[in-house]
Scaffold this motif. Structure first.
Motif, PDB file in Angstrom:
ATOM      1  N   ASP A 601       0.841  -1.206   0.000  1.00  0.00           N
ATOM      2  CA  ASP A 601       0.000   0.000   0.000  1.00  0.00           C
ATOM      3  C   ASP A 601       0.873   1.252   0.000  1.00  0.00           C
ATOM      4  O   ASP A 601       1.905   1.303   0.667  1.00  0.00           O
ATOM      5  N   ALA A 602       0.436   2.253  -0.745  1.00  0.00           N
ATOM      6  CA  ALA A 602       1.209   3.498  -0.838  1.00  0.00           C
ATOM      7  C   ALA A 602       1.280   4.236   0.496  1.00  0.00           C
ATOM      8  O   ALA A 602       2.206   5.009   0.737  1.00  0.00           O
ATOM      9  N   GLU A 603       0.311   3.980   1.373  1.00  0.00           N
ATOM     10  CA  GLU A 603       0.292   4.632   2.676  1.00  0.00           C
ATOM     11  C   GLU A 603       1.046   3.769   3.684  1.00  0.00           C
ATOM     12  O   GLU A 603       0.685   2.618   3.931  1.00  0.00           O
ATOM     13  N   LEU A 604       2.088   4.327   4.278  1.00  0.00           N
ATOM     14  CA  LEU A 604       2.945   3.569   5.194  1.00  0.00           C
ATOM     15  C   LEU A 604       2.167   3.021   6.390  1.00  0.00           C
ATOM     16  O   LEU A 604       2.402   1.898   6.836  1.00  0.00           O
ATOM     17  N   SER A 605       1.227   3.805   6.919  1.00  0.00           N
ATOM     18  CA  SER A 605       0.471   3.357   8.088  1.00  0.00           C
ATOM     19  C   SER A 605      -0.337   2.103   7.777  1.00  0.00           C
ATOM     20  O   SER A 605      -0.475   1.213   8.629  1.00  0.00           O
ATOM     21  N   VAL A 606      -0.856   2.014   6.566  1.00  0.00           N
ATOM     22  CA  VAL A 606      -1.656   0.849   6.163  1.00  0.00           C
ATOM     23  C   VAL A 606      -0.766  -0.369   5.962  1.00  0.00           C
ATOM     24  O   VAL A 606      -1.050  -1.465   6.461  1.00  0.00           O
TER      25      VAL A 606
END
Length: 643
Positions: A601-606
């Protein structure tokens, strides 16, 4: 004629070569001097062209002004400034001549009686419209140049008015004093409205129409003009429709051609107000003009019909005119099919206060025009129903339509889905609970798929309507409603994390109402206090039999476009996996496979949350600390946000 053939082309080339030069600050000192000499020479040339041909000078002036207007509308501020300056010089020439000289110079008539005839400039309305808008430009050179040109044109118009009033008339001195005072009054406060009103007193209807058309075109998204100032011109026209809005077909055509290119909220509001006013005052002309422009009702026409049907007083007039068209043209459909024509009949009946609910229901059930409507028909009918359903009496008559409207939403576009929900909201809001209970139960089954629509308006409307329907069931319908509500608890929980604040709030309120119906006190308390990190655990503990269903419902949210919803889905899957009955390796692999996709996922938190959740799920269950570790892992992002 002077400007015919090659000479006209040469003049166009001359304008382009000078007007499209770099802005003044970008020129060297020597270039600047030459530039101003060039402009002076151009002005002299234009004056000579106009004054050297007594027989056609006035026509030459009009042609030159028309050519200059193309540069006034140019994206280049420098080109606009230069063109406005030339218009100002020519306007000064026009205003400086005496009435007889103007007549003899531009028309070639030395008869002294000519002074009794006004000289009309066919493009005067276009010219004034552009100059009024240019006056509001942030570029002070354009603004002052436009104001100067407007001043000269106003002088010219007043001079022309004086020529039509006999000098021996007793009122002549009084009129002259009034005109002179008026000539300076708007200059002291040259707002768009003041200028438009000052000129409006002396313009012909066709000239006022041209000013309105310029204002409409200026509201396009691509326009260089200020949309608020263009709206101000329309406001003047709306205040005095009897003199400003006389050429309805032309204005309707202009609205139709520009409707889809005007998206600024304030500009659309002004345009809608203009269209509603014309529809109210001239319904026949507006309806016939629009039918002629787009008999098949394309998207631009559809947007206009939408506006015209949005108010009760205009809706009834439009329906009356459409019925008249059906009666006058029996061999040709108003729209494209008998189904659409039939809908017009039924809408007209519904708008009539004479028909009773039972009578309308019987007539509708014969053909049921809303079962498989076209997109255009559905949009028009729904817009009409939204307007009509605002009154309780008419809303109750619509109950017979609701099942077919529900069915029509399966393949409807977003706009029609929103309209349908507004109809349901209005109709159901006017019914007693006993009348609405069964329909509310049916509607609740159709709403949950809309919770995840791309349109935030559609998400919010569907969730709010879902909440309202929960509260409308009575008697034996309550048990079935509870079962339907249980199926929607998880989507509502996820939507509490929606990035659109209004959607998140609607979801919270719906979850509170759902918990109240189910008598789940802890869920109600947690929802009221927005403890989202504990609501997931509460759902799993409260209804263990639905764990597998919850897991299936969660998987699509792993692909949601919103980061908070993907995070919420990962956390919940981690929690639910520990509560599931099926602890087989196959089921675990299925869940981890869904989570594994999010590691990229492009979002690190995800991606981090997905990786850590998989690690915990694959760990041996015997370890006593895993339950706490998983809970902490899934909850800390929510707690952090709440702080």
């Amino acid at each position: 004629m002077v400007l015919e053939g090659k000479k006209k082309s040469l003049l166009q080339a001359c304008f382009r070569s000078v007007f499209l030069l770099p802005p003044n600050p970008d020129m060297q000192d020597l270039d600047t001097t030459l530039y101003f000499k060039t402009l002076d020479t151009m002005d002299t040339m234009l004056w000579t062209l106009v004054r050297s041909s007594p027989a056609s000078g006035f026509r030459e002036l009009q042609r030159i002004l028309q050519m200059l207007l193309t540069f006034v509308n140019c994206q280049s501020a420098a080109a606009c400034e230069r063109a406005v300056g030339r218009i100002g010089r020519l306007s000064d020439l026009l205003a400086s001549c005496s009435s007889v000289k103007v007549r003899s110079t531009f028309v070639g008539d030395d008869d002294s009686r000519a002074c009794q005839t006004e000289i009309r400039i066919p493009i005067l309305g276009q010219l004034l419209g552009r100059l009024i808008l240019c006056h509001t430009c942030t570029n002070w050179e354009i603004s002052w140049g436009a104001l100067d040109a407007l001043h000269h044109l106003f002088r010219f118009i007043l001079r022309q008015k004086r020529t039509t009033l006999p000098e021996d008339n007793r009122e002549h001195p009084r009129h002259q004093r009034e005109w002179e005072a008026e000539n300076t009054s708007w200059l002291s406060s040259p707002s768009t409205s003041n200028i438009a009103m000052a000129f409006g007193k002396y313009l012909q209807p066709s000239e006022k129409t041209d000013v309105v058309l310029v204002a409409i075109e200026a509201m396009r998204d691509s326009s260089v003009y200020d949309k608020e100032e263009a709206s101000s011109i329309l406001d003047v026209a709306v205040r005095e429709p009897a003199s400003w809005l006389t050429e309805v077909p032309g204005i309707v055509r202009c609205i139709y051609e520009n409707m889809e290119c005007i998206r600024t909220a304030s500009a659309r509001q002004s345009l809608d107000s203009l269209l509603l006013l014309m529809t109210d005052q001239c319904p026949r002309e507006v309806v016939r003009s629009l039918l002629k422009l787009s008999p098949s009702c394309d998207s631009a026409a559809l947007a206009m019909w939408d506006v015209m049907l949005s108010q009760p007083h205009t809706l009834k007039k439009v329906l009356r005119e459409l019925l008249s068209q059906l009666q006058d043209q029996r061999l040709r459909r108003v729209f494209s099919s008998s189904t659409e024509d039939g809908c017009i009949h039924h809408l007209s009946l519904l708008a009539s206060s004479d028909i009773k609910s039972e009578e309308f229901a019987s007539l509708y059930k014969v053909q049921r025009y809303l079962r498989r409507p076209s997109v255009v028909l559905l949009s028009l009918v729904l817009r009409g129903l939204i307007t009509l359903s605002q009154t309780p009496e008419t809303a109750r008559k619509m109950l017979v339509l609701l099942p077919d409207i529900m069915e029509s939403q399966q393949n409807a576009n977003t706009d029609n889905k929103v309209k349908a929900l507004l109809v349901f909201r209005n109709v159901m809001g006017h019914l007693k609970r006993e009348e609405a209970s069964l329909t509310a139960l049916q509607l609740v089954e159709k709403l949950p798929p809309l919770f995840d629509e791309e349109s935030s308006q559609l998400r919010e409307l569907s969730i709010c309507l879902f909440k309202d329907m929960i509260q409308m069931v009575v008697g034996s319908n309550k048990q079935q409603m509870k079962e339907n509500v249980r199926k929607s608890l998880l989507p509502l929980f996820f939507r509490m994390s929606d990035q659109m604040e209004s959607v998140a709030k609607a979801s919270q309120e719906a979850l509170v109402v759902a918990a109240k119906l189910l008598r789940w006190k802890q869920l109600k308390r947690l929802s009221q206090t927005q403890q989202t990190y504990r609501i997931g655990e509460c759902l799993l503990v409260q209804d263990r039999s639905r764990v597998e269903d919850y897991l299936s419902q969660s998987l699509p949210y792993l692909k949601d476009a919103q980061v908070p919803l993907r995070e919420a889905a990962v956390r919940f899957i981690g929690l639910a996996a520990r509560h599931r009955r099926d602890q087989s390796e196959e089921k675990l692999s299925e869940l981890c496979g869904a989570l594994q996709v999010l590691e990229k996922d492009a979002e690190l938190s995800v991606s981090s949350l997905a990786a850590q959740t998989m690690l915990i799920l694959r760990s041996p269950r015997e370890q006593p600390t895993l339950g706490w570790a998983l809970w902490a892992l899934c909850c800390w992002p929510c707690k952090a946000r709440q702080k």
